[in-house]
Every structure is written in structure tokens, then in C-alpha cells.
Design a protein around this motif. Structure first.
Motif, PDB file in Angstrom:
ATOM      1  N   ASP A   1      99.230  12.589  42.823  1.00 24.97           N
ATOM      2  CA  ASP A   1      99.671  12.501  44.216  1.00 24.97           C
ATOM      3  C   ASP A   1      98.523  12.066  45.126  1.00 24.97           C
ATOM      4  O   ASP A   1      98.705  11.256  46.045  1.00 24.97           O
ATOM      5  CB  ASP A   1     100.277  13.823  44.686  1.00 24.97           C
ATOM      6  N   TYR A   2      97.319  12.581  44.873  1.00 27.13           N
ATOM      7  CA  TYR A   2      96.172  12.164  45.676  1.00 27.13           C
ATOM      8  C   TYR A   2      95.809  10.711  45.400  1.00 27.13           C
ATOM      9  O   TYR A   2      95.528   9.944  46.338  1.00 27.13           O
ATOM     10  CB  TYR A   2      94.962  13.057  45.400  1.00 27.13           C
ATOM     11  N   LEU A   3      95.823  10.315  44.146  1.00 20.62           N
ATOM     12  CA  LEU A   3      95.494   8.933  43.810  1.00 20.62           C
ATOM     13  C   LEU A   3      96.456   7.962  44.479  1.00 20.62           C
ATOM     14  O   LEU A   3      96.062   6.874  44.909  1.00 20.62           O
ATOM     15  CB  LEU A   3      95.517   8.737  42.292  1.00 20.62           C
ATOM     16  N   ASP A   4      97.715   8.352  44.588  1.00 19.36           N
ATOM     17  CA  ASP A   4      98.706   7.510  45.257  1.00 19.36           C
ATOM     18  C   ASP A   4      98.479   7.452  46.771  1.00 19.36           C
ATOM     19  O   ASP A   4      98.760   6.439  47.413  1.00 19.36           O
ATOM     20  CB  ASP A   4     100.118   8.023  44.976  1.00 19.36           C
ATOM     21  N   ALA A   5      97.955   8.550  47.345  1.00 15.88           N
ATOM     22  CA  ALA A   5      97.857   8.666  48.802  1.00 15.88           C
ATOM     23  C   ALA A   5      96.539   8.165  49.372  1.00 15.88           C
ATOM     24  O   ALA A   5      96.464   7.803  50.550  1.00 15.88           O
ATOM     25  CB  ALA A   5      98.056  10.126  49.218  1.00 15.88           C
TER      26      ALA A   5
ATOM     27  N   ILE B   1      93.930  15.619  62.931  1.00 18.50           N
ATOM     28  CA  ILE B   1      92.806  14.741  62.606  1.00 18.50           C
ATOM     29  C   ILE B   1      92.439  14.843  61.131  1.00 18.50           C
ATOM     30  O   ILE B   1      92.357  13.827  60.434  1.00 18.50           O
ATOM     31  CB  ILE B   1      91.599  15.042  63.508  1.00 18.50           C
ATOM     32  N   ASN B   2      92.240  16.046  60.638  1.00 15.24           N
ATOM     33  CA  ASN B   2      91.826  16.183  59.243  1.00 15.24           C
ATOM     34  C   ASN B   2      92.451  17.386  58.544  1.00 15.24           C
ATOM     35  O   ASN B   2      91.980  17.788  57.477  1.00 15.24           O
ATOM     36  CB  ASN B   2      90.299  16.256  59.137  1.00 15.24           C
ATOM     37  N   ASN B   3      93.493  17.970  59.124  1.00 18.92           N
ATOM     38  CA  ASN B   3      94.075  19.188  58.544  1.00 18.92           C
ATOM     39  C   ASN B   3      95.084  18.871  57.443  1.00 18.92           C
ATOM     40  O   ASN B   3      96.237  19.284  57.476  1.00 18.92           O
ATOM     41  CB  ASN B   3      94.718  20.063  59.633  1.00 18.92           C
ATOM     42  N   HIS B   4      94.617  18.131  56.464  1.00 18.85           N
ATOM     43  CA  HIS B   4      95.421  17.810  55.292  1.00 18.85           C
ATOM     44  C   HIS B   4      94.494  17.789  54.085  1.00 18.85           C
ATOM     45  O   HIS B   4      93.388  17.222  54.157  1.00 18.85           O
ATOM     46  CB  HIS B   4      96.110  16.456  55.450  1.00 18.85           C
ATOM     47  N   PRO B   5      94.901  18.382  52.961  1.00 19.76           N
ATOM     48  CA  PRO B   5      94.013  18.431  51.793  1.00 19.76           C
ATOM     49  C   PRO B   5      93.503  17.067  51.351  1.00 19.76           C
ATOM     50  O   PRO B   5      92.342  16.935  50.950  1.00 19.76           O
ATOM     51  CB  PRO B   5      94.883  19.078  50.719  1.00 19.76           C
ATOM     52  N   PHE B   6      94.340  16.035  51.418  1.00 19.21           N
ATOM     53  CA  PHE B   6      93.918  14.726  50.941  1.00 19.21           C
ATOM     54  C   PHE B   6      92.861  14.112  51.861  1.00 19.21           C
ATOM     55  O   PHE B   6      91.928  13.461  51.398  1.00 19.21           O
ATOM     56  CB  PHE B   6      95.108  13.778  50.820  1.00 19.21           C
ATOM     57  N   ILE B   7      93.019  14.304  53.175  1.00 17.27           N
ATOM     58  CA  ILE B   7      92.025  13.764  54.114  1.00 17.27           C
ATOM     59  C   ILE B   7      90.684  14.435  53.892  1.00 17.27           C
ATOM     60  O   ILE B   7      89.636  13.771  53.821  1.00 17.27           O
ATOM     61  CB  ILE B   7      92.498  13.939  55.568  1.00 17.27           C
ATOM     62  N   MET B   8      90.693  15.759  53.769  1.00 14.02           N
ATOM     63  CA  MET B   8      89.431  16.470  53.599  1.00 14.02           C
ATOM     64  C   MET B   8      88.796  16.150  52.247  1.00 14.02           C
ATOM     65  O   MET B   8      87.575  16.031  52.150  1.00 14.02           O
ATOM     66  CB  MET B   8      89.659  17.973  53.758  1.00 14.02           C
TER      67      MET B   8
ATOM     68  N   ALA C   1      94.745   5.534  49.335  1.00 13.09           N
ATOM     69  CA  ALA C   1      94.640   4.215  49.967  1.00 13.09           C
ATOM     70  C   ALA C   1      95.157   4.224  51.393  1.00 13.09           C
ATOM     71  O   ALA C   1      94.781   3.369  52.205  1.00 13.09           O
ATOM     72  CB  ALA C   1      95.397   3.178  49.143  1.00 13.09           C
ATOM     73  N   SER C   2      95.995   5.197  51.734  1.00 12.50           N
ATOM     74  CA  SER C   2      96.526   5.306  53.096  1.00 12.50           C
ATOM     75  C   SER C   2      95.575   6.069  54.020  1.00 12.50           C
ATOM     76  O   SER C   2      95.907   6.296  55.193  1.00 12.50           O
ATOM     77  CB  SER C   2      97.896   5.995  53.076  1.00 12.50           C
TER      78      SER C   2
ATOM     79  N   GLY D   1      85.577   4.259  56.434  1.00 10.62           N
ATOM     80  CA  GLY D   1      84.981   3.234  57.282  1.00 10.62           C
ATOM     81  C   GLY D   1      84.567   1.999  56.492  1.00 10.62           C
ATOM     82  O   GLY D   1      84.508   0.895  57.048  1.00 10.62           O
ATOM     83  N   PHE D   2      84.295   2.169  55.196  1.00  6.78           N
ATOM     84  CA  PHE D   2      84.011   1.005  54.347  1.00  6.78           C
ATOM     85  C   PHE D   2      85.280   0.205  54.125  1.00  6.78           C
ATOM     86  O   PHE D   2      85.271  -1.028  54.192  1.00  6.78           O
ATOM     87  CB  PHE D   2      83.424   1.465  53.010  1.00  6.78           C
ATOM     88  N   GLU D   3      86.369   0.881  53.858  1.00 11.60           N
ATOM     89  CA  GLU D   3      87.628   0.195  53.562  1.00 11.60           C
ATOM     90  C   GLU D   3      88.238  -0.437  54.809  1.00 11.60           C
ATOM     91  O   GLU D   3      89.010  -1.398  54.706  1.00 11.60           O
ATOM     92  CB  GLU D   3      88.602   1.175  52.915  1.00 11.60           C
ATOM     93  N   ALA D   4      87.896   0.096  55.987  1.00  9.32           N
ATOM     94  CA  ALA D   4      88.379  -0.475  57.251  1.00  9.32           C
ATOM     95  C   ALA D   4      87.329  -1.371  57.891  1.00  9.32           C
ATOM     96  O   ALA D   4      87.402  -1.665  59.088  1.00  9.32           O
ATOM     97  CB  ALA D   4      88.762   0.651  58.214  1.00  9.32           C
TER      98      ALA D   4
END
Length: 427
Positions: free
Chosen positions: A33-37, A315-322, A39-40, A44-47
Motif C-alpha cells: 500500500d505504501y509503495l503504491d502511494a 500537512i503530515n498527519n498520515h503514516p505514509f507522509i511521515m 509517488a503521490s 522536493g527532488f521529485e517536484a
């Protein structure tokens, strides 16, 4: 009782490999699930292409050269502080514009051209929400100006002391930009001011008289808003106190103004080891090539880097973002150190998450990524009573000989407490 199954030694090599392959597939499935997410959640490197286009547009507006852009003093001089300039540089909705005009009557705001270049066009962009005033700041009915009672834990000018062997020197109220979640927004005022030399000398004298102080944190505001000469003087004074073992710097400039990390500054820092620098990256988009270059210079100067993220609603209150943030930080040699639960500061409580969200994030870090990428989740106790770590519950029960443990996968195991046997045997 052994915790290691003896039957494993009787298996064939092929059987062991088959078990290992099955376990590997099971582990991989846990992060699909994390690997799928991921890319979204661009770093800052990817953007980088989008950020570079923003940078070029901002430079054109100011008529800036590349040398200007790389000059931290130019960045400070050209901080954006008005809606009229801001709407020339990024698209603003009518609601955003109205909110900024209302909030700026009460709370100061400023954003460096560099940090502005990181912003996306979506009003919910995590960079925009950290930098641009929002209407919720005026709707806060529960926050207080000084939840940590810093004014009641200041035994000498510029000093904050909450622990037995360490303290803070607050050296300035100035920052490269004024984060909307700032814990010391009461100090921002209308004018940037550094502490006077006399106040800093009194702080140094307090440290000199108290021999138990072995660790000094220089912060503000932002410690690196001091001039090179003042910073060099202050670090030298601390070096000359025999019982001061380490110096720490609290700064967000690697995130908001990486141009401040100049070769000259790094030469000064290299003179005063050991120095630990804790910064505050809150979102993967803040981890840019420019931030990496600044961190590289600090590491080469012998500075040890850590990150103290703040858990921020929306802003960052999601396990994948952190998780992605912490993994990106390790790639630029910044060690995730703390995740702070946001403090109930007046005008900022809309950023506060539930404690359960923080615990859930920790559940999705431990075991799911390397231990280096797992910081400690911290609640700062009110009234200056210090940091309290908040952890998922891993010890479920215990008796004289065993503990019941829950693993990161939520498996329950009975684990022998062998040390008890040794104590009974007098070992």
C-alpha cells in the motif's frame, strides 16, 4: 524454555529456503500500500521541475540574478510580506486573500522567496499552509500565548531551563519565515530583534556558575539568524566553560533558507565541535536539492544533523507522509529525532491532531522502515514540565518469569525474563 525453535535445525536446506521465501513475500505484502502511494507524495527532488519553474518566475519578478538568489541576505531583504506582492507570484483564491488580509492585522507573516518557490498551486498545499496565514488563526478560542510557561522557567536573561543538566539560550526572535504553527509567535513582534550582548553575557555567566549544565541549545527564533561574528563569539564563550560538553543549534534555515548555510558559516561551526544541529522538515516536498546541498556543507563541517518534525493536521498527519519524509531525510544525512505533538499556542490549535493519529503513525513506522527512520513521538508537558515520549503498547503483561510482548506485526509472544532466574541464582 528457549525462544529459538530447535526444530529448525532438523529441516532440509530446501525447506528452510521455502520458509524464507514465504516470509519474504509476506513482508513485501505489508508495504504494498505504501509503495503504491508514495509517488503521490512527491519529495522536493521529485517536484524539482515545478519548483524550478516557480523559482524562475519569482526571480524574474524581482529582477534577481543567480547570485542574488543564492545570497541569504537578499532572500531576507526580499521576504514577501504583502498580499499585493504575493498574488503576483502565486495564484490566490479570494478566500485565501481575504484571510491573509484579516490575519495580518493580528499576526505577522513573512516568507522567503526560496520557500515560496516550493509552493504548489493547490490552496491545501502543505507548504502554503505552513507559510501563509489562514482564517482559522483568528478563530482559536482554546490556545494560550505561552503553554510552556517559558517566562516562568527563565532564571536568567535569555535562558529557559526545564531539565537538570541542560538549558536553552534564546538569542533572537527572527526567523527566515514565520511558520503559522510557531510555538513562540508571542515573541515575533513587528521588528526583528536579537538579544543584546549584555543579555547574552548574563546568560553565559549563569551557565558558568552552574556546573551541572553540560548541554546548551542555542535557539530563538532561529539561531542561525545571528551574524557569523556573534555566533562565533557565543560558541567560543561556551567552549571556554569546562563543564559544557556539547552545543546544539535550533534552526529551520536548511528548510526555509538553505542559502544561509554558507562556506563562511561552516568554517565557524567547524571550529567549535561537538555541535549538533536540529532542524524542522515537516513534509517530503521540503527535502530539495538546495536543502541537501546545505546539509552536505554542514556534515562536511562536522555538524551532526537531526530533525524535529511537528505533527500538523492537514500537512503530515498520515503514516505514509511521515514515512516518506523520514526516509528522504536519511538520504540527505539528517537523522529523524523527534515528532512533536503540536502545542496549544494561541492562533495555531487548528494544526493539532489527535494523539491517536500520532500513535498510529508510530505503529506504521516501527518495523515497516529502518530504525534510523523512526523518531520518538513527543508531547511537551504543559508549564515547562518537559518532554514525554508517547509509544504504542508493546508490553501487554508480565509476571515473575515472562513478559507478553506484542510485535510490530501485532503478534503476541511469550518471552522469558531470564534475568530474573539469574538474580534468584545470585549470578
Amino acid at each position: 524454555m528457549s525462544i529459538y525453535p530447535s526444530k529448525g535445525r532438523l529441516m532440509s536446506r530446501e525447506t528452510k529456503r521455502e520458509i524464507a521465501l514465504q516470509r519474504a513475500a509476506e513482508l513485501k505484502a505489508r508495504i504494498v500500500d505504501y509503495l503504491d502511494a508514495r509517488a503521490s507524495i512527491p519529495s522536493g527532488f521529485e517536484a524539482a521541475d515545478e519548483i524550478e519553474a516557480n523559482r524562475r518566475r519569482i526571480m524574474a519578478y524581482f529582477g534577481a540574478t543567480e547570485d542574488d538568489w543564492q545570497d541569504w541576505r537578499w532572500q531576507l531583504k526580499n521576504r514577501v510580506t504583502s498580499v499585493a506582492v504575493l498574488e503576483e507570484l502565486i495564484p490566490l483564491t479570494a478566500a485565501e486573500k481575504e484571510a491573509i488580509l484579516r490575519v495580518e492585522r493580528t499576526y505577522r507573516w513573512a516568507v522567503s522567496p526560496y520557500y515560496l518557490s516550493l509552493m504548489g498551486n493547490d490552496p491545501e498545499c502543505p507548504i502554503r499552509r505552513q507559510a501563509l496565514p489562514g482564517a482559522a488563526e483568528l478563530e482559536d478560542e482554546v490556545g494560550v500565548l505561552d503553554p510552556m510557561d517559558e517566562e516562568l522557567t527563565s532564571p536568567a536573561p535569555a535562558i529557559t531551563r526545564r531539565y537538570p543538566d541542560r538549558l536553552i539560550i534564546n538569542v533572537t526572535n527572527q526567523c527566515a519565515m514565520y511558520c503559522r504553527h510557531c510555538q513562540r509567535r508571542r515573541n515575533i513582534g513587528e521588528v526583528d530583534r536579537s538579544r543584546s550582548r549584555r543579555e547574552l553575557e548574563q546568560a553565559i555567566e549563569y551557565i558558568r556558575r552552574n556546573e551541572e549544565i553540560r548541554d546548551v541549545l542555542i535557539t530563538g527564533g532561529d539561531a542561525l539568524m545571528l551574524s557569523d561574528a556573534t555566533l562565533d563569539w557565543l560558541l567560543t564563550e561556551l567552549d571556554n566553560i569546562p563543564h559544557v560538553e556539547i552545543k546544539r543549534l535550533g534552526t529551520r534555515v536548511p528548510v526555509t533558507l538553505p542559502q544561509r548555510i554558507t562556506p563562511e558559516l561552516c568554517r565557524i561551526l567547524a571550529k567549535h565541535p561537538p555541535i549538533y544541529l536540529n532542524t524542522q522538515f515537516n513534509h517530503p516536498r521540503e527535502v530539495t536539492p538546495a536543502a541537501k546541498a546545505a546539509c552536505d556543507r554542514l556534515v562536511q563541517a562536522g555538524v551532526v544533523l537531526g530533525n524535529q518534525a511537528v505533527l500538523l493536521n492537514g500537512i503530515n498527519n498520515h503514516p505514509f507522509i511521515m514515512k516518506k519524509l523520514n526516509q528522504e531525510l536519511l538520504k540527505i544525512r539528517v537523522r529523524p529525532y523527534y515528532i512533536f505533538h503540536a502545542k496549544p499556542v494561541k492562533g495555531t490549535t487548528h494544526f493539532i491532531t489527535t494523539i491517536e493519529e500520532g500513535v498510529e503513525i508510530m505503529e506504521h513506522l516501527r518495523g515497516y522502515t529502518s530504525g534510523l527512520a523512526v523518531p520518538t513521538y513527543i508531547i511537551n508537558a504543559p508549564h515547562g514540565l518537559g518532554k514525554t515520549p508517547i509509544l504504542p503498547q508493546y508490553v501487554l503483561a508480565r509476571n515473575e518469569d515472562h513478559v507478553v510482548l506484542r510485535t510490530w506485526e501485532k503478534r503476541t509472544i511469550l518471552y522469558p525474563n531470564l534475568g530474573r532466574r539469574n538474580k534468584r541464582a545470585g549470578a
